[in-house]
Design an enzyme around this catalytic site. Structure first.
Site, PDB file in Angstrom:
ATOM      1  CD  GLU A  37      -2.798  -1.202   2.440  1.00 17.51           C
ATOM      2  OE1 GLU A  37      -3.710  -0.373   2.519  1.00 17.51           O
ATOM      3  OE2 GLU A  37      -2.557  -2.046   3.325  1.00 17.51           O
ATOM      4  CB  SER A 173      -6.057  -1.281   0.281  1.00 14.14           C
ATOM      5  OG  SER A 173      -5.704  -0.071   0.902  1.00 14.14           O
ATOM      6  CG  ASP A 284     -14.046  -0.729   7.215  1.00 13.41           C
ATOM      7  OD1 ASP A 284     -14.244   0.469   7.491  1.00 13.41           O
ATOM      8  OD2 ASP A 284     -13.054  -1.131   6.587  1.00 13.41           O
ATOM      9  CD  GLU A 297     -10.500  -4.337   7.099  1.00 16.99           C
ATOM     10  OE1 GLU A 297      -9.372  -3.824   7.241  1.00 16.99           O
ATOM     11  OE2 GLU A 297     -10.829  -4.998   6.105  1.00 16.99           O
ATOM     12  CG  ASN A 299      -9.011  -0.103   8.507  1.00 12.73           C
ATOM     13  OD1 ASN A 299      -8.319  -0.738   7.732  1.00 12.73           O
ATOM     14  ND2 ASN A 299     -10.328  -0.254   8.573  1.00 12.73           N
ATOM     15  CB  SER A 308      -9.484   7.916   2.102  1.00  8.81           C
ATOM     16  OG  SER A 308      -8.339   7.376   1.472  1.00  8.81           O
TER      17      SER A 308
END
Length: 336
Positions: A37, A173, A284, A297, A299, A308
């Protein structure tokens, strides 16, 4: 500022004298790294650096290379703002080193980052806290080979007979993530996941509305910003859909009814607290037809690029990114 390719380099960047009267801070924004990433991180770092520059701070954008730790030890910035995605910034290693250096840092501790970085660990902890998580099977690449792929997959299909999602146990991602709706697609999905991690997760696919909730720590505790609803044109929120303009429609705030929006906000704050996250996170979910939020998940260093989700949530909340990031760095400095 120059373009990110010029800013992020091996050359030491000089910072001005320390300013401690509240008017300006000496900030190092970390971006780049060697993960899958990297390019996304460079874009996130640029956006953060521009926002903090607009807030009046002295900002240097640095790659986490071999010169970083000596640079930080010699120049002692007031605060570091990591914008590193993937293992470079989210597996906890660098965060532990920054703590060992005694450099104030925006974001979670190394221990909290490790909890969130491992999707199976995060799901277990969040599930124990009462948030719904999809049923799953976690497989190491070694076990997959030693026990025989065909035998392993037969057991997996029996345990999870419907549509499944296969993903690496760490990473972000959506790299290495595959939605499997036919049995013959599962072997290839496993190979793709193992490309990014030695451990793969196979979990039941939850159908519903995909949303991302940004959580920001304030003086009164963590607060959820308005959920951002995600609607990819191709039906899958892939890597390309995340970072190529026009491939996803975002609704900020989401179109969820108020009660469902409140429920997913509460779940995000609970997940943030349960994992011990700090300052800024993105959690999420899929909200199913009954309104139940299902954790996917968390982050600890969410994307901050022009496409974003966190910047969209900040805008939907009525806040300003420069002001919010300014608050984060000042909170980190006050924390020490």
């Amino acid at each position: 500022m120059a373009d990110s390719e010029e800013i992020v380099s091996d050359a030491p960047q000089q910072l001005g004298p320390n300013v401690t009267d509240g008017r300006a801070l000496r900030v190092v924004v970390l971006a780049g790294g060697i993960s899958h990433e990297r390019d996304v991180s460079l874009r996130s770092g640029r956006r953060v650096a521009d926002a903090l520059d607009a807030a009046g701070h002295q900002v240097a954008l640095r790659d986490p290379d071999a010169g970083l730790l000596p640079f930080l030890a010699d120049h002692r910035p007031d605060v570091v703002f990591p914008a590193l995605h993937g293992s470079s910034g989210e597996d906890g290693s660098l965060l532990d080193l920054l703590a060992a250096l005694g450099v104030p840092t925006v974001g979670s501790t190394g221990a909290a980052a490790r909890r969130a970085w491992s999707k199976p660990v995060a799901s277990s902890l969040v599930g124990d806290a009462g948030i719904s998580v999809p049923e799953s099977v976690v497989l190491s690449h070694e076990a997959f080979r030693e026990l025989g792929a065909a035998s392993v997959l037969r057991v997996v299909r029996k345990a999870l007979p419907g549509d499944v999602v296969v993903k690496p146990a760490s990473g972000g991602s959506a790299q290495g993530v595959t939605i499997v709706d036919a049995p013959d697609e599962l072997p290839r999905a496993m190979v793709d996941a193992f490309t990014y991690d030695d451990v793969a997760v196979v979990e039941n696919r939850v159908f519903g509305t995909e949303v991302a909730v940004t959580v920001v720590d304030t003086a009164d505790g963590p607060v959820a910003l308005p959920a951002v609803e995600i609607e990819p044109t191709a039906g899958i929120y892939s890597f390309q859909a995340r970072y190529n303009a026009g491939e996803t429609t975002f609704y900020a705030p989401s179109r969820l009814p108020v009660d469902r929006a409140d429920a997913v906000a509460d779940a995000a704050v609970l997940a943030h607290r349960t994992l011990g996250l700090r300052d800024l996170s993105r959690v999420d979910f899929i909200v199913d037809e009954q309104g139940e939020p299902w954790f996917l998940e968390a982050n600890v260093v969410p994307g901050l690029t022009e496409t974003s989700l966190v910047p969209l949530a900040i805008e939907a909340s009525g806040a300003d990114a420069s002001t919010l990031y300014d608050g984060l760095i000042r909170r980190a400095v006050a924390r020490g």
